[in-house]
Design an enzyme around this catalytic site. Sequence first.
Site, PDB file in Angstrom:
ATOM      1  CG  HIS A  62      32.557  47.246 -51.548  1.00 14.74           C
ATOM      2  ND1 HIS A  62      32.913  46.324 -50.604  1.00 14.74           N
ATOM      3  CD2 HIS A  62      33.434  48.270 -51.412  1.00 14.74           C
ATOM      4  CE1 HIS A  62      33.967  46.758 -49.926  1.00 14.74           C
ATOM      5  NE2 HIS A  62      34.308  47.938 -50.385  1.00 14.74           N
ATOM      6  CD  GLU A  77      31.820  52.493 -41.789  1.00 13.82           C
ATOM      7  OE1 GLU A  77      32.412  51.731 -40.993  1.00 13.82           O
ATOM      8  OE2 GLU A  77      32.276  52.798 -42.897  1.00 13.82           O
TER       9      GLU A  77
END
Lengths: 345, 359
Positions: free
Chosen positions: A130, A61
């Site tokens: 998450h 990322e």
Amino acid sequence: MTRKIQFREALNEAMCEEMERDQRVFLMGEEVAYYNGAYKVSQGMLERFGPQRVVDTPISETGFAGLGVGAAMYGLRPIIEFMSWSFCLVAADQIINNAPKMLYMSGGQFKVPIVFRGNNGAGGQLGSTHSWAVESMFSCVPGLKMAIPATPRDAKGLLKSSIRDDDPVFFLESERMLGLGSRGDTDFSRYLSGRWAPPTVEEDADFLIPFGQAEIKKEGKDCTVVALGRTVHFALEAAEQLEQEGIDVEVVDPRTIRPLDIETILRSVRKTNYCVIVDECWPFASIASEIAAQVYEGAMDDLDNKVIRVNNDDVPAPYARHLEQEMLPHARKIVEAVRAATYNS
Amino acid sequence: MTITTAPPSGAPASDRPSPAPSDALDAKALLGLLEQMLLIRRFEERCAQSYQQAKIGGFCHLYIGQEAVAVGSIAAVRPEDPIITAYRDHGHALARGMDPRHCMAEMFGKITGCAKGKGGSMHMFDKPHHMYGGHAIVGGQCPLGVGLAFGIQYNKEDKVCLCYFGDGALNQGAVHEAMNLAAIWKLPILFVVENNLYSMGTHIARGTSMADNLAAKAGAYGMRYAECDGMGVLKVYDCFKTEADRTRAGEGPCFINVETYRFKGHSMSDPQKYRTKEEVEEFEEQDCIQRLRRRILNRKMATEDQIQAIDDKCKKLAIEAVKFADESPAIGVDELYTDVYSQPFGPYKLGQPAEGFRE
């Protein structure tokens, strides 16, 4: 309007139309190309636009978010997909230091027309790492814009606007909403009748929803409920229940946080004199906290009771299904909040 | 002391063509390089002075000692090749052609600065000269550099991106993610380690694995590796000319280890207890300016007087830069809310590019 499309289809349409329109637009992220999108949002796009413009990345990322910022400085218009906004945290330096501050630090020389988009909020028993809802963490950063769409119509119109915007946009979707509209339900909520699906490209290739324009998802006279993204649907569900109790709720969806259309919210509060604010982040310094502060600043004299916030419970997101459900904002919490706010509890 | 420069064991070093590219540089070109290095040196001396006079605030990192790196590498590429670097960025800005007055005014917080006084010493941006900034979070500029290279490839352009970082950035994840992406997509980028041996006060051998064999790091990404003596501007030029040409020809990214040294502290507030005076003196004998000066004189490409005249000119430019910065108006409070958004809303206003930077 008879057109019914899912939220994910709306996102796909928005990206495809803008990529047809502007060669500088490309999509990059994990599994966006050959896998057709981890959540099938980019289904078919590789075939349509080729691997130069629909680009699979490794799980990296910081690398690809930063690449997007550099490419935007160079003049391209990247769409960077985070499989989940929870995964953006490892790229924080790129998305909150580099993207939103480049224009300012360079004295206006380098704009960063980039869209970061992906799933935000709890997906369903994914545990706390998450299940981030990042809006309250990032909305304080000057230089970025932020959109949180609640319907396929808003998703398409806002995403197209985001791609055409010259500033970095944080576009927050929800895994739990991607399939909305797929179950044969007419409009998911009867209050959304006619305001569910966007027009087709043939009807309007330039269907855009401007930033900073709230939409009143349901008109009402007794209590204002401000809600965003997925919580709009909880608010509408609550409104259906409260209607049976004789409480006529007005649901206001700001749609974008930066800019925030506080005027529409204040107008509603001045009409109903009561206010409940719902969002999917944690209560301390949440979006609801900020909107509540602005409501007090702008409509103190019009309030007949305190503003009530409905947030996640102030705990990490748990795994167990019933605990997670309890922790998230939901219709029952909103119903109870509206009753309390309107002295009906 | 120097770190051992063992022969690279990763990807093969580029074969130095013979004759070297710098052999083609005539007296005018060499004097041009000398002038650029002298300008940076004199400019930085004035920076130090202005900092001590509290005219410059914040952090300020001088380039003295490393001039050959920016000058040699930038001379070896084309003016339209994008460059991006870290916070020790005055030298790159000047080597790229930024007006020293605008560079100094930026540090003085003046509206005539390259970024109107909104960036400061660590954030030198110059769009007309394709300088994509000094960046102050260590290693954070490397993914951006990869983005510039991606843009070059996307647009099918014949350019190469120069992405500079210090040896201290070698241990940042962002650098490694950037190198991996550049390698898998064969992006046109040169990763330039300005290896001055110290990340602030930590010697490379204390903080970096395989410090004596950085080729292994390039090798880990299947990337070309090259190294050069960063105290010799022509060595730098030759290395970059060769590697930039190869990358431009489609051979993909290259990792270049430039061995250099900063003569001053990490920043203006550095007592330098981590290194000895003897070590600094040893490197000062390798001063890039003196080395090129000697070469020019030995080859009778210019006289001492001519070189002195160039130095006098650079001193004058540095003094003028300070004068210009001093006399420029401070950035107005009305600029506080400009340049936050390109498409502003609410309290924000659209800014105008600073003076001298209008496209």
